[in-house]
Design a protein around this motif. Structure first.
Motif, mmCIF file in Angstrom:
data_model
loop_
_atom_site.group_PDB
_atom_site.id
_atom_site.type_symbol
_atom_site.label_atom_id
_atom_site.label_comp_id
_atom_site.label_asym_id
_atom_site.label_seq_id
_atom_site.Cartn_x
_atom_site.Cartn_y
_atom_site.Cartn_z
ATOM 1 N N ALA A 165 0.724 -0.964 -0.232
ATOM 2 C CA ALA A 165 -0.050 0.001 -0.111
ATOM 3 C C ALA A 165 0.883 1.438 0.042
ATOM 4 O O ALA A 165 0.562 2.392 -0.681
ATOM 5 N N CYS A 166 2.056 1.248 0.751
ATOM 6 C CA CYS A 166 2.957 2.287 0.642
ATOM 7 C C CYS A 166 3.629 2.402 -0.649
ATOM 8 O O CYS A 166 3.801 3.529 -1.144
ATOM 9 N N LYS A 167 3.874 1.153 -1.351
ATOM 10 C CA LYS A 167 4.539 1.520 -2.728
ATOM 11 C C LYS A 167 3.555 1.955 -3.592
ATOM 12 O O LYS A 167 3.864 3.053 -4.455
ATOM 13 N N GLY A 213 1.605 8.795 1.131
ATOM 14 C CA GLY A 213 0.021 8.424 0.868
ATOM 15 C C GLY A 213 -0.305 7.238 1.602
ATOM 16 O O GLY A 213 -1.362 6.968 2.264
ATOM 17 N N GLY A 214 0.599 6.274 1.907
ATOM 18 C CA GLY A 214 0.475 5.317 2.685
ATOM 19 C C GLY A 214 0.197 5.341 4.282
ATOM 20 O O GLY A 214 -0.680 4.949 4.936
ATOM 21 N N ILE A 215 0.971 6.633 4.575
ATOM 22 C CA ILE A 215 0.559 6.860 6.013
ATOM 23 C C ILE A 215 -0.591 7.738 6.243
ATOM 24 O O ILE A 215 -1.471 7.304 7.151
ATOM 25 N N VAL A 216 -0.945 8.419 5.297
ATOM 26 C CA VAL A 216 -2.326 8.998 5.264
ATOM 27 C C VAL A 216 -3.432 7.917 5.392
ATOM 28 O O VAL A 216 -4.339 8.207 6.171
ATOM 29 N N ALA A 217 -3.297 7.052 4.478
ATOM 30 C CA ALA A 217 -4.406 6.063 4.347
ATOM 31 C C ALA A 217 -4.628 5.442 5.614
ATOM 32 O O ALA A 217 -5.465 5.082 6.323
ATOM 33 N N GLU A 237 9.080 6.593 -3.507
ATOM 34 C CA GLU A 237 8.207 7.638 -3.686
ATOM 35 C C GLU A 237 7.593 8.249 -2.481
ATOM 36 O O GLU A 237 7.232 7.506 -1.956
ATOM 37 N N ALA A 238 7.378 9.651 -2.429
ATOM 38 C CA ALA A 238 6.772 10.042 -1.298
ATOM 39 C C ALA A 238 5.351 10.205 -1.449
ATOM 40 O O ALA A 238 4.568 9.916 -0.473
ATOM 41 N N PHE A 239 4.907 10.367 -2.813
ATOM 42 C CA PHE A 239 3.243 10.348 -2.592
ATOM 43 C C PHE A 239 2.950 10.101 -4.202
ATOM 44 O O PHE A 239 3.468 10.418 -5.333
ATOM 45 N N ARG A 240 1.915 9.330 -4.538
ATOM 46 C CA ARG A 240 1.475 8.801 -5.616
ATOM 47 C C ARG A 240 -0.016 9.150 -5.743
ATOM 48 O O ARG A 240 -0.727 8.162 -4.780
ATOM 49 N N VAL A 241 -0.766 10.010 -6.224
ATOM 50 C CA VAL A 241 -2.195 10.138 -6.313
ATOM 51 C C VAL A 241 -2.786 8.985 -6.755
ATOM 52 O O VAL A 241 -3.942 8.703 -6.353
ATOM 53 N N LEU A 247 -6.389 2.246 -4.340
ATOM 54 C CA LEU A 247 -5.996 0.805 -4.112
ATOM 55 C C LEU A 247 -5.424 0.761 -2.720
ATOM 56 O O LEU A 247 -5.583 -0.172 -1.768
ATOM 57 N N ALA A 248 -4.589 1.925 -2.175
ATOM 58 C CA ALA A 248 -4.005 1.658 -0.930
ATOM 59 C C ALA A 248 -5.229 1.897 0.216
ATOM 60 O O ALA A 248 -5.041 1.131 1.039
#
Length: 628
Positions: free
Chosen positions: A234-236, A242-246, A418-422, A427-428
């Motif tokens: 999910a972080c990938k 983005g993973g941390i936010v999710a 990567e730091a963030f993928r919109v 999916l995350a």
């Protein structure tokens, strides 16, 4: 085994009568009142609308350590012909066009062998089967067995009486040798016995109830399932941020909805710590005083839906719950196939899926061994602890190994993080939501507590532990493997970790974990389906036959899903975005607003409406984007 089990157990009332045993009146032990109470509960649960067996069967998943007797009770099939509808279908006489009932025909054989057909009253027929007659028939035993039992009890009574007489004789001899202070010693012994009896009485009153620490352990174990394996992936797909936010957002939402479920069960929108008594033992009638609860307490997840949205709402929620269980079986088959392929890559994953499905069918279909299932329930807990420890320790000792992996892979260029993928956020969110599923088992934990008033404290501690564990696994796995991480982090550990032997053992453990979870998950799902067919069956043997057929069909259907969609991350994401969002986010907020909406403040109502909108957006938009 008993202390760690928080599964909902009902108090078994025992009525004992002291009977003086002698040779003429043998010491007869009647059947256990607890067993008869359990049987009565299984008979009576079918008087409620479907799914009446959900709370009993889902308790099989509510604890990592379950006693064999509990497993036996949780996995019992519904009783045949045990619904008012079935009784009316069997007992109703034919109707005339004007709606009146015809007298049934009685076939009476005469002395000359001819059969006479008469018209009579159906109330006098010997074959009339009501619920009481079915119960009585289920308890009948052969005459020879009864005679053997009576002989055995008479022998036990004689031995018991001889033993008591010998103890009395020895006691008299001891008293003759005692000192003059014997009376004081005797009073001291009596006080000790009384204290022991009082202690045992208190323990008996709390029998089957779990402490706060045990409930924290059980709730944490429910939330941290196989969904942990997908968090690095999910972080990938969404990036580190983005993973941390999710993870943080869904942890907050599901934490709050767990509290809403507890308050709905308690029958009041105020915190549970506000009340000093148990919701099932309160002397106050709901709504009678400001100190009383607003509504009648509820003890089951479908009951919340029935209270808020009626029978239709309960039916729809039950369909989603059983669909989620069915989807999990497909996910476990994919997980076993992937791990087997990693260990033995000579055969394709589909072969291993089919093989594991056949092997899993043995305990699921042919065996209903309570002791085996009680052992299997421990495997998931051990695996969860091992996965968290393996991922975190591997990262601490080996660090970032993306450069080493990139050297063996062509057409790869840094950066590998990567730091963030919109585009990967839907999916995350689905993967993280699947990790936080398990709200359907929350009522079982709530009903098992010694002090339901501490439920919100249990939720706070449990979600704190789960949040820290999820962040640790997700970030450690992604920082270690980067964009090369697979959708199950244990597969990446097996292929790239330097501790090969330890990772091989962990892979075998994950196979055993998926096998145990598949076996345990099948029973609540199958029992729920059996409940639909049981009213139309007349014997328990027929119910057992239908049960086997149902399990075969469900296992075969789950295998087809696994073969058609052999992606662990995609299946977890779909279940997370559809089922988990409805069960763990949308439904708790909607039911709470429906039950206590006028009593809530503006900001609180606004927050729960935001939960509804967020859950619907993720469920609809996320599913469409992921499928596309």
């Amino acid at each position: 085994w008993v202390l760690l089990s928080p599964c909902r157990r009902r108090k078994m009332s025992t009525n004992s009568t002291d009977v003086e045993a002698n040779e003429e009146t043998p010491l007869v032990h009647s059947a256990s009142d607890a067993d008869s109470t359990e049987e009565s509960q299984i008979w009576d649960e079918m008087d409620r609308p479907w799914p009446a067996t959900f709370e009993r069967s889902i308790s099989l998943l509510s604890s990592p350590i379950i006693g064999a007797e509990e497993v036996k009770h949780f996995t019992k099939s519904p009783k045949p012909g045990n619904m008012p509808l079935a009784e009316r279908r069997r007992m109703r006489a034919p109707q005339t066009p004007d709606g009146t009932l015809l007298r049934p025909l009685i076939r009476n054989k005469s002395m000359d062998g001819k059969t006479n057909i008469l018209s009579g009253d159906s109330s006098n027929l010997d074959f009339k089967q009501t619920k009481d007659s079915l119960r009585m028939q289920s308890n009948l035993v052969p005459l020879a067995e009864t005679q053997r039992e009576q002989t055995k009890k008479a022998k036990e009574a004689a031995e018991y009486r001889a033993r008591i007489l010998k103890q009395q004789e020895n006691s008299k001899q001891d008293e003759a040798r005692l000192s003059p202070a014997f009376n004081k010693e005797k009073k001291s012994v009596m006080r000790s016995k009384k204290h022991k009896a009082d202690t045992e009485k208190v323990k008996k009153d709390l029998d089957g109830k779990a402490t706060t620490a045990q409930c924290v352990f059980n709730m944490s174990n429910i939330l941290m399932g196989v969904g942990l394996l997908t968090l690095p992936y999910a972080c990938k797909v969404a990036g580190t941020l983005g993973g941390i936010v999710a993870i943080v957002c869904l942890a907050f939402i599901t934490w709050r909805t767990s509290i809403l479920i507890g308050r709905s069960l308690n029958g009041d929108c105020r915190p549970l710590s506000y009340f000093d008594d148990s919701p099932w033992k309160t002397p106050l009638q709901p709504g009678s005083t400001p100190e009383a609860r607003m509504r009648k307490p509820i003890s089951g997840f479908p009951d919340i839906a029935r209270e808020a949205f009626g029978d239709v709402g309960s039916f729809l929620l039950a369909c989603i719950l059983y669909f989620e269980l069915f989807s999990c079986i497909g996910i476990f088959l994919v997980s076993m196939g992937d791990h087997m392929h990693t260990l033995f890559p000579s055969h394709p994953t589909s072969i291993y899926m089919m093989g594991t499905a056949v092997v899993s069918g043995v305990p699921v279909i042919l065996l209903r061994t309570a002791r085996l299932l009680s052992y299997l329930s421990m495997v998931g807990t051990v695996a969860t602890i091992c996965v968290v420890g393996a991922v975190v320790l591997s990262y601490l000792f080996e660090g970032d190994i993306t450069e080493r992996i990139a050297s063996t892979v062509t057409d790869t260029e840094p950066p590998y993080h990567e730091a963030f993928r919109v585009d990967g956020l839907p999916l995350a969110f689905g993967l993280v939501a699947y990790c936080f599923s398990g709200h359907a088992i929350v009522p079982s934990i709530f009903c098992s507590m010694e002090r339901p008033q501490d439920f919100e404290k249990v939720v706070n501690i449990s979600f704190s532990i789960v949040l820290v564990s999820c962040l640790a696994v997700g970030l450690s796995g992604y920082m270690m493997f980067g964009d090369f991480v697979l959708d199950q982090v244990t597969l990446s550990l097996e292929q790239n970790s330097s501790a090969e032997f330890a990772m091989t053992i962990l892979t075998y453990l994950m196979i055993l974990t998926a096998f145990s979870k598949l076996t345990l998950t099948m029973f609540p799902l199958a029992i729920g389906m059996e409940e639909i067919f049981a009213p139309y069956l007349s014997t328990e043997r027929a119910v057992e036959t239908v049960s086997i057929l149902i399990k075969v069909v469900l296992l075969f259907a789950a295998l087809l899903v696994a073969l058609y969609v052999p992606s662990f991350s995609f299946l977890c994401s779909m279940v997370g975005m559809i089922c988990t969002m409805i069960v763990s986010v949308i439904f708790p907020a909607a039911a709470y607003l429906r039950l206590f909406g006028p009593k809530l403040g503006y900001l609180e109502s606004l927050m729960y409406w935001c939960f509804l909108l967020i859950g619907c957006a993720i469920a609809v938009i996320g599913t469409l984007l992921s499928v596309g």
